[in-house]
Design a protein around this motif. Structure first.
Motif, short mmCIF file in Angstrom:
data_model
loop_
_atom_site.label_atom_id
_atom_site.label_comp_id
_atom_site.label_asym_id
_atom_site.label_seq_id
_atom_site.Cartn_x
_atom_site.Cartn_y
_atom_site.Cartn_z
N GLU A 75 5.70 2.46 3.06
CA GLU A 75 6.97 3.06 3.45
C GLU A 75 7.39 2.47 4.80
O GLU A 75 6.63 2.49 5.76
N SER A 111 13.38 2.92 -4.47
CA SER A 111 12.24 2.12 -4.02
C SER A 111 12.49 0.66 -4.41
O SER A 111 13.27 0.36 -5.30
N ARG A 114 12.01 3.94 3.44
CA ARG A 114 12.23 3.25 2.17
C ARG A 114 10.86 2.87 1.60
O ARG A 114 10.00 2.38 2.31
N LEU A 115 10.67 3.13 0.32
CA LEU A 115 9.41 2.86 -0.35
C LEU A 115 9.42 1.46 -0.94
O LEU A 115 10.34 1.09 -1.67
N TYR A 116 8.40 0.68 -0.62
CA TYR A 116 8.22 -0.66 -1.18
C TYR A 116 6.95 -0.63 -2.03
O TYR A 116 5.87 -0.34 -1.52
N GLN A 117 7.13 -0.91 -3.31
CA GLN A 117 5.99 -0.95 -4.23
C GLN A 117 5.65 -2.40 -4.51
O GLN A 117 6.48 -3.14 -5.02
N THR A 166 1.59 0.50 -2.03
CA THR A 166 2.88 1.09 -1.72
C THR A 166 2.96 1.27 -0.21
O THR A 166 2.02 1.75 0.41
#
Length: 114
Positions: A29, A17, A33-36, A27
């Motif tokens: 996606e 992430s 792909r995970l974006y925090q 959060t």
């Protein structure tokens, strides 16, 4: 933060992430792909000290990523190898945070006087 610290050799654990500093926490996606997004004091994310521009992307230098992580996690984080970090740069960036507690955590972890 984790991406920068992984590339610098400060943390060894892989995290796919991407952590971004923002004016809000959420959060998202995108393309698997995970974006925090982590909320931080606006005075900190507006300043560009310790931030580089690369290919139209603002990315933290390792010392800034380290301090942001320490700030956001209240010191509840783990680093595998602190040697790649410049204590001189950390000392230059620390006043931006205006946090006595952060100063104490960094001083204790790095075993330095501030």
């Amino acid at each position: 933060m984790e991406y920068v610290l992984q590339r610098a050799g400060v943390v060894f654990q892989w995290d796919d992430s991407i952590t971004c500093i923002s004016y809000l926490s959420r959060t998202v996606e995108i393309d698997n792909r995970l974006y925090q997004y982590r909320k931080i004091n606006p005075e900190l994310w507006i300043g560009m000290e310790g931030i580089e521009q690369r290919d139209n992307i603002a990315i933290a230098i390792p010392e800034r990523a380290f301090l942001d992580m320490m700030y956001l996690s209240s010191g509840n984080c783990y680093f595998d190898n602190l040697r790649p970090l410049s204590v001189k740069i950390i000392r230059e960036l620390l006043p931006l945070y205006r946090s006595t507690k952060l100063n104490e955590r960094v001083s204790k972890l790095l075993n330095i006087k501030l």
